[in-house]
Scaffold this motif. Structure first.
Motif, PDB file in Angstrom:
ATOM      1  N   ILE A   1       0.859  -1.182   0.000  1.00 24.20           N
ATOM      2  CA  ILE A   1       0.000   0.000   0.000  1.00 24.20           C
ATOM      3  C   ILE A   1       0.892   1.228   0.000  1.00 24.20           C
ATOM      4  CG2 ILE A   1      -1.663   1.366   1.311  1.00 24.20           C
ATOM      5  CD1 ILE A   1      -2.926  -1.143   2.288  1.00 24.20           C
ATOM      6  N   ILE A   2       0.569   2.184  -0.851  1.00 22.31           N
ATOM      7  CA  ILE A   2       1.302   3.449  -0.915  1.00 22.31           C
ATOM      8  C   ILE A   2       0.515   4.518  -0.177  1.00 22.31           C
ATOM      9  CG2 ILE A   2       2.222   5.243  -2.426  1.00 22.31           C
ATOM     10  CD1 ILE A   2       2.636   3.118  -4.553  1.00 22.31           C
ATOM     11  N   ILE A   3       1.155   5.146   0.799  1.00 24.32           N
ATOM     12  CA  ILE A   3       0.546   6.235   1.563  1.00 24.32           C
ATOM     13  C   ILE A   3       1.152   7.539   1.069  1.00 24.32           C
ATOM     14  CG2 ILE A   3       0.071   7.143   3.864  1.00 24.32           C
ATOM     15  CD1 ILE A   3       0.753   4.384   4.978  1.00 24.32           C
ATOM     16  N   LYS A   4       0.296   8.427   0.582  1.00 26.29           N
ATOM     17  CA  LYS A   4       0.779   9.694   0.041  1.00 26.29           C
ATOM     18  C   LYS A   4       0.558  10.812   1.060  1.00 26.29           C
ATOM     19  CE  LYS A   4       0.077   8.437  -4.796  1.00 26.29           C
ATOM     20  NZ  LYS A   4      -0.554   8.804  -6.079  1.00 26.29           N
ATOM     21  N   GLY A   5       1.580  11.044   1.841  1.00 24.94           N
ATOM     22  CA  GLY A   5       1.584  12.168   2.776  1.00 24.94           C
ATOM     23  C   GLY A   5       0.494  12.087   3.819  1.00 24.94           C
ATOM     24  N   TYR A   6       0.110  13.251   4.327  1.00 21.82           N
ATOM     25  CA  TYR A   6      -0.880  13.328   5.391  1.00 21.82           C
ATOM     26  C   TYR A   6      -2.295  13.572   4.856  1.00 21.82           C
ATOM     27  CZ  TYR A   6       3.201  13.882   8.399  1.00 21.82           C
ATOM     28  OH  TYR A   6       4.390  13.696   9.049  1.00 21.82           O
ATOM     29  N   THR A   7      -2.444  13.642   3.535  1.00 17.07           N
ATOM     30  CA  THR A   7      -3.777  13.908   2.994  1.00 17.07           C
ATOM     31  C   THR A   7      -4.745  12.787   3.325  1.00 17.07           C
ATOM     32  OG1 THR A   7      -3.093  12.911   0.900  1.00 17.07           O
ATOM     33  CG2 THR A   7      -2.863  15.291   1.123  1.00 17.07           C
ATOM     34  N   ASN A   8      -4.236  11.563   3.460  1.00 15.72           N
ATOM     35  CA  ASN A   8      -5.045  10.420   3.850  1.00 15.72           C
ATOM     36  C   ASN A   8      -4.316   9.716   4.989  1.00 15.72           C
ATOM     37  OD1 ASN A   8      -6.894   8.416   4.007  1.00 15.72           O
ATOM     38  ND2 ASN A   8      -6.612   7.646   1.926  1.00 15.72           N
ATOM     39  N   PRO A   9      -4.651  10.053   6.235  1.00 13.21           N
ATOM     40  CA  PRO A   9      -3.866   9.565   7.363  1.00 13.21           C
ATOM     41  C   PRO A   9      -3.815   8.049   7.466  1.00 13.21           C
ATOM     42  CG  PRO A   9      -5.932  10.531   8.106  1.00 13.21           C
ATOM     43  CD  PRO A   9      -5.789  10.877   6.663  1.00 13.21           C
TER      44      PRO A   9
ATOM     45  N   THR B   1       5.203   8.217   0.963  1.00  6.33           N
ATOM     46  CA  THR B   1       5.789   9.200   0.047  1.00  6.33           C
ATOM     47  C   THR B   1       5.127  10.563   0.264  1.00  6.33           C
ATOM     48  OG1 THR B   1       4.189   8.869  -1.737  1.00  6.33           O
ATOM     49  CG2 THR B   1       6.048   7.364  -1.664  1.00  6.33           C
ATOM     50  N   SER B   2       5.636  11.541  -0.485  1.00  9.79           N
ATOM     51  CA  SER B   2       5.019  12.884  -0.598  1.00  9.79           C
ATOM     52  C   SER B   2       4.908  13.595   0.749  1.00  9.79           C
ATOM     53  CB  SER B   2       3.627  12.771  -1.242  1.00  9.79           C
ATOM     54  OG  SER B   2       3.706  12.119  -2.483  1.00  9.79           O
ATOM     55  N   LEU B   3       5.903  13.440   1.591  1.00  8.91           N
ATOM     56  CA  LEU B   3       5.937  14.171   2.853  1.00  8.91           C
ATOM     57  C   LEU B   3       6.949  15.309   2.756  1.00  8.91           C
ATOM     58  CD1 LEU B   3       5.793  11.499   5.702  1.00  8.91           C
ATOM     59  CD2 LEU B   3       4.074  13.180   5.112  1.00  8.91           C
TER      60      LEU B   3
ATOM     61  N   GLU C   1      15.013   3.497   6.773  1.00  5.99           N
ATOM     62  CA  GLU C   1      15.839   4.537   6.179  1.00  5.99           C
ATOM     63  C   GLU C   1      15.168   5.110   4.932  1.00  5.99           C
ATOM     64  OE1 GLU C   1      18.494   5.609   7.612  1.00  5.99           O
ATOM     65  OE2 GLU C   1      18.631   4.027   9.153  1.00  5.99           O
ATOM     66  N   LYS C   2      15.352   6.414   4.741  1.00 10.78           N
ATOM     67  CA  LYS C   2      14.799   7.079   3.565  1.00 10.78           C
ATOM     68  C   LYS C   2      15.605   6.698   2.329  1.00 10.78           C
ATOM     69  CE  LYS C   2      15.529  11.444   3.138  1.00 10.78           C
ATOM     70  NZ  LYS C   2      15.464  12.912   3.342  1.00 10.78           N
ATOM     71  N   LYS C   3      14.893   6.399   1.239  1.00  7.38           N
ATOM     72  CA  LYS C   3      15.534   6.053  -0.018  1.00  7.38           C
ATOM     73  C   LYS C   3      14.680   6.576  -1.152  1.00  7.38           C
ATOM     74  CE  LYS C   3      17.480   2.195  -2.616  1.00  7.38           C
ATOM     75  NZ  LYS C   3      17.667   0.716  -2.682  1.00  7.38           N
ATOM     76  N   ASP C   4      15.275   7.390  -2.011  1.00  6.26           N
ATOM     77  CA  ASP C   4      14.554   7.987  -3.141  1.00  6.26           C
ATOM     78  C   ASP C   4      13.328   8.756  -2.670  1.00  6.26           C
ATOM     79  OD1 ASP C   4      16.394   6.851  -4.889  1.00  6.26           O
ATOM     80  OD2 ASP C   4      15.217   5.022  -5.110  1.00  6.26           O
ATOM     81  N   GLU C   5      13.517   9.527  -1.589  1.00  8.60           N
ATOM     82  CA  GLU C   5      12.461  10.380  -1.049  1.00  8.60           C
ATOM     83  C   GLU C   5      11.198   9.596  -0.642  1.00  8.60           C
ATOM     84  OE1 GLU C   5      12.901  13.540  -0.318  1.00  8.60           O
ATOM     85  OE2 GLU C   5      14.967  13.260  -1.008  1.00  8.60           O
ATOM     86  N   ARG C   6      11.411   8.374  -0.169  1.00  3.63           N
ATOM     87  CA  ARG C   6      10.293   7.578   0.321  1.00  3.63           C
ATOM     88  C   ARG C   6      10.786   6.576   1.358  1.00  3.63           C
ATOM     89  NH1 ARG C   6       7.736   4.532  -4.530  1.00  3.63           N
ATOM     90  NH2 ARG C   6       7.792   6.650  -5.357  1.00  3.63           N
ATOM     91  N   PHE C   7       9.851   6.108   2.147  1.00  6.46           N
ATOM     92  CA  PHE C   7      10.148   5.076   3.147  1.00  6.46           C
ATOM     93  C   PHE C   7       9.390   3.807   2.759  1.00  6.46           C
ATOM     94  CE2 PHE C   7      10.564   9.053   5.545  1.00  6.46           C
ATOM     95  CZ  PHE C   7      11.852   8.903   6.058  1.00  6.46           C
TER      96      PHE C   7
ATOM     97  N   PRO D   1       1.353  13.734  12.603  1.00  7.74           N
ATOM     98  CA  PRO D   1       0.573  12.570  13.028  1.00  7.74           C
ATOM     99  C   PRO D   1       1.072  11.277  12.397  1.00  7.74           C
ATOM    100  CG  PRO D   1      -0.580  13.715  11.283  1.00  7.74           C
ATOM    101  CD  PRO D   1       0.644  14.540  11.592  1.00  7.74           C
ATOM    102  N   GLU D   2       0.595  10.143  12.937  1.00  2.44           N
ATOM    103  CA  GLU D   2       1.005   8.853  12.400  1.00  2.44           C
ATOM    104  C   GLU D   2       0.411   8.628  11.016  1.00  2.44           C
ATOM    105  OE1 GLU D   2      -0.246   5.945  15.218  1.00  2.44           O
ATOM    106  OE2 GLU D   2       1.626   6.054  16.372  1.00  2.44           O
ATOM    107  N   ALA D   3       1.148   7.883  10.225  1.00  2.00           N
ATOM    108  CA  ALA D   3       0.644   7.428   8.925  1.00  2.00           C
ATOM    109  C   ALA D   3       0.451   5.926   9.020  1.00  2.00           C
ATOM    110  CB  ALA D   3       1.616   7.795   7.816  1.00  2.00           C
ATOM    111  N   GLU D   4      -0.716   5.468   8.577  1.00  2.00           N
ATOM    112  CA  GLU D   4      -1.066   4.055   8.769  1.00  2.00           C
ATOM    113  C   GLU D   4      -1.740   3.505   7.524  1.00  2.00           C
ATOM    114  OE1 GLU D   4      -3.998   1.353  11.627  1.00  2.00           O
ATOM    115  OE2 GLU D   4      -3.326   3.334  12.280  1.00  2.00           O
ATOM    116  N   ALA D   5      -1.424   2.265   7.207  1.00  2.00           N
ATOM    117  CA  ALA D   5      -2.102   1.536   6.133  1.00  2.00           C
ATOM    118  C   ALA D   5      -2.629   0.235   6.725  1.00  2.00           C
ATOM    119  CB  ALA D   5      -1.161   1.266   4.974  1.00  2.00           C
ATOM    120  N   ARG D   6      -3.858  -0.088   6.372  1.00  2.00           N
ATOM    121  CA  ARG D   6      -4.535  -1.234   6.996  1.00  2.00           C
ATOM    122  C   ARG D   6      -4.897  -2.269   5.927  1.00  2.00           C
ATOM    123  NH1 ARG D   6      -9.401   0.301  10.806  1.00  2.00           N
ATOM    124  NH2 ARG D   6      -7.637   1.342  11.793  1.00  2.00           N
TER     125      ARG D   6
END
Length: 326
Positions: A59-67, A88-90, A116-122, A150-155
């Motif tokens: 799952i790709i989480i794009k920043g805080y727009t969708n927590p 990504t996109s933080l 670790e951050k790699k290519d501007e993403r975790f 805030p936390e970023a979470e994927a379920r």
């Protein structure tokens, strides 16, 4: 010719050679004996994991727009879940973040990992936390959490396929027969079972033991039906259909209401009574109006008669007076 007898010292030497080829420094180097439970358990686990397929999801989480976001995973067979999340996109990304896994809202002990951050993403993927799904106890919600503010979470919501029952109540009448239907759309179940809710307990419906009351059928494996004959009001209640898979079951709910034939007549009887009352009131009103009108007309006739009588008397008096004067 008589067979040559092998000397005993030769047999002993052969046995010693065979033993030395299978044992080294007191440890068994060939097949593990069946009376070794620890080693055999390890072999069974490794064998079962090698047989099971691996289900890979990310799952790709794009920043805080969708927590937190979710993805539904419908499973029917045993598998190993290889789950991962990408953040990504933080703005102003730190060099590293801490991530951990949760199961049904509770953190899994020992799952915290520095990412670790790699290519501007975790990218959070921990091979140590691949999740074997072997029975219904392993189903549920698996979440990857990035420990930020805030936390970023994927379920990942792991379930067996949905079974369709009936949302609205199914209504029938005493003495009739009714057919209840459940459907499995996406996958083919191994089998079907029907239950009836009795208080807090579920009683299995066995059509074989009571064929005069129940019959069951399955169409193409994905559509199950239960026919109930000779309905009574006691048949009203909640019924469940269960689609059975290797790792669990999925259920559909059907609410049956059995009514008496007098029930649909009640509204018409109520309307008939209202009409009868209304007609009675109209008749009473008309009767009362006619009676009042008759009394009024009779009063007017009496007054007219009295007036004519009075006028006649007055005329007679006037005539008599004029006759006397003459």
């Amino acid at each position: 010719m008589l067979p040559t007898r092998i000397p005993s010292f030769v047999i002993a030497a052969l046995l010693a050679t065979l033993s030395a080829s299978h044992f080294t420094t007191g440890k068994f180097s060939g097949n593990i004996p069946t009376d070794s439970p620890i080693e055999n358990e390890e072999i069974r686990n490794n064998t079962s994991e090698s047989i099971m397929n691996t289900t890979i999801k990310n799952i790709i989480i794009k920043g805080y727009t969708n927590p937190w976001i979710k993805e539904n995973l419908e499973l029917t067979h045993q598998t190993i879940l290889d789950l991962s999340c990408t953040l990504t996109s933080l703005p102003d990304l730190p060099a590293s973040v801490t991530g951990y896994w949760k199961k049904d809202g509770k953190e899994i002990p020992g799952s915290q990992t520095v990412i670790e951050k790699k290519d501007e993403r975790f990218h959070f993927q921990n091979k140590q936390f691949r999740f074997p799904i072997t029975d219904s106890s392993h189903l549920g919600n698996y979440s990857c959490v990035f420990d930020l503010r805030p936390e970023a979470e994927a379920r990942f919501i792991v379930t067996v396929p949905h079974t369709e029952g009936r949302e609205k109540p199914l209504i029938s009448y005493e003495g009739d027969a009714i057919v209840m239907v459940c459907k499995a759309h996406s996958h083919l179940p191994n089998g079907w079972t029907w239950y009836r809710l009795n208080g807090t307990e579920r009683n299995i419906i066995n059509a074989t033991l009571n064929p005069e009351k129940f019959t069951t059928a399955v169409e193409k494996g994905k559509k199950a039906s239960l026919k109930i004959m000779g309905l009574t009001q006691e048949d009203s209640g909640i019924f469940w259909c269960s689609a059975i898979y290797d790792i669990g079951s999925s259920e559909g709910r059907i609410h049956l209401k059995v009514l008496s034939y007098t029930v649909p007549l009640k509204p018409f009887l109520a309307i008939a009574v209202e009409v009868l009352i209304l007609v009675s009131l109209i008749l009473i009103y008309e009767h009362h109006t006619k009676k009042k009108q008759t009394i009024t007309e009779n009063g007017k006739d009496s007054e007219h008669t009295e007036k004519l009588t009075s006028d006649g008397s007055n005329g007679l008096r006037d005539g008599t007076a004029r006759h006397r004067n003459v």
